[in-house]
Design a protein around this motif. Structure first.
Motif, PDB file in Angstrom:
ATOM      1  N   PRO A 241       0.822  -1.215   0.000  1.00  0.00           N
ATOM      2  CA  PRO A 241       0.000   0.000   0.000  1.00  0.00           C
ATOM      3  C   PRO A 241       0.854   1.262   0.000  1.00  0.00           C
ATOM      4  O   PRO A 241       1.893   1.318   0.657  1.00  0.00           O
ATOM      5  N   ARG A 242       0.386   2.236  -0.763  1.00  0.00           N
ATOM      6  CA  ARG A 242       1.075   3.528  -0.830  1.00  0.00           C
ATOM      7  C   ARG A 242       0.090   4.623  -0.463  1.00  0.00           C
ATOM      8  O   ARG A 242      -1.038   4.617  -0.926  1.00  0.00           O
ATOM      9  N   GLY A 243       0.520   5.534   0.319  1.00  0.00           N
ATOM     10  CA  GLY A 243      -0.326   6.661   0.693  1.00  0.00           C
ATOM     11  C   GLY A 243      -1.270   6.322   1.832  1.00  0.00           C
ATOM     12  O   GLY A 243      -1.495   5.158   2.163  1.00  0.00           O
ATOM     13  N   LYS A 244      -1.821   7.358   2.416  1.00  0.00           N
ATOM     14  CA  LYS A 244      -2.683   7.195   3.593  1.00  0.00           C
ATOM     15  C   LYS A 244      -3.944   6.398   3.296  1.00  0.00           C
ATOM     16  O   LYS A 244      -4.351   5.553   4.085  1.00  0.00           O
ATOM     17  N   LYS A 245      -4.569   6.656   2.155  1.00  0.00           N
ATOM     18  CA  LYS A 245      -5.828   5.975   1.844  1.00  0.00           C
ATOM     19  C   LYS A 245      -5.614   4.482   1.619  1.00  0.00           C
ATOM     20  O   LYS A 245      -6.385   3.659   2.114  1.00  0.00           O
ATOM     21  N   GLU A 246      -4.582   4.129   0.874  1.00  0.00           N
ATOM     22  CA  GLU A 246      -4.310   2.701   0.657  1.00  0.00           C
ATOM     23  C   GLU A 246      -3.895   2.023   1.954  1.00  0.00           C
ATOM     24  O   GLU A 246      -4.280   0.880   2.202  1.00  0.00           O
ATOM     25  N   MET A 247      -3.121   2.707   2.775  1.00  0.00           N
ATOM     26  CA  MET A 247      -2.714   2.126   4.066  1.00  0.00           C
ATOM     27  C   MET A 247      -3.952   1.877   4.939  1.00  0.00           C
ATOM     28  O   MET A 247      -4.088   0.818   5.549  1.00  0.00           O
ATOM     29  N   PHE A 248      -4.843   2.860   4.979  1.00  0.00           N
ATOM     30  CA  PHE A 248      -6.067   2.705   5.760  1.00  0.00           C
ATOM     31  C   PHE A 248      -6.899   1.553   5.216  1.00  0.00           C
ATOM     32  O   PHE A 248      -7.364   0.696   5.971  1.00  0.00           O
ATOM     33  N   ASN A 249      -7.101   1.521   3.898  1.00  0.00           N
ATOM     34  CA  ASN A 249      -7.918   0.467   3.301  1.00  0.00           C
ATOM     35  C   ASN A 249      -7.311  -0.916   3.517  1.00  0.00           C
ATOM     36  O   ASN A 249      -8.030  -1.887   3.742  1.00  0.00           O
ATOM     37  N   HIS A 250      -6.001  -1.013   3.455  1.00  0.00           N
ATOM     38  CA  HIS A 250      -5.343  -2.305   3.686  1.00  0.00           C
ATOM     39  C   HIS A 250      -5.600  -2.777   5.116  1.00  0.00           C
ATOM     40  O   HIS A 250      -5.980  -3.931   5.344  1.00  0.00           O
TER      41      HIS A 250
END
Length: 107
Positions: free
Chosen positions: A79-88
């Motif tokens: 995951p890259r970025g805050k949104k992808e990290m959160f979604n992961h």
């Protein structure tokens, strides 16, 4: 509709809705019919819900339009970025309900 804890135990279940009914319709109906029994999240706590639900106090849904499901991360970049990290993290944690239903179906 089912709500479970992180120990794979169901704490609230309502059955009888066809799978084609939108999640939010089921949620609204359940809250209206079983409001006195519905286990709302305590203050400062959240239920992880899927993208069929809106973000509201006590309920966290994933970012829309951003990579979400765990298989999307398995053979690709992390995951890259805050949104992808959160979604992961959201997908990883919400997987508990999927496993709970899997365990229930095995019985």
């Amino acid at each position: 509709m089912g709500i479970c804890d992180f120990d794979l135990r169901f704490i609230f279940v309502v059955m009888g809705w066809p799978g084609s009914v939108h999640d939010m319709r089921v949620f609204s109906d359940v809250r209206n019919k079983y409001g006195y029994k519905f286990p709302h999240p305590p203050p400062g706590k959240f239920y992880l819900v899927d993208s069929g639900y809106p973000n509201r106090p006590g309920y966290l849904s994933p970012y829309k339009g951003t990579k979400y499901h765990l298989p999307e991360y398995r053979n690709g970049p992390m995951p890259r970025g805050k949104k992808e990290m959160f979604n992961h993290a959201h997908s990883f944690l919400r997987n508990v309900i999927e496993r709970s239903f899997g365990v229930l179906k095995m019985k």
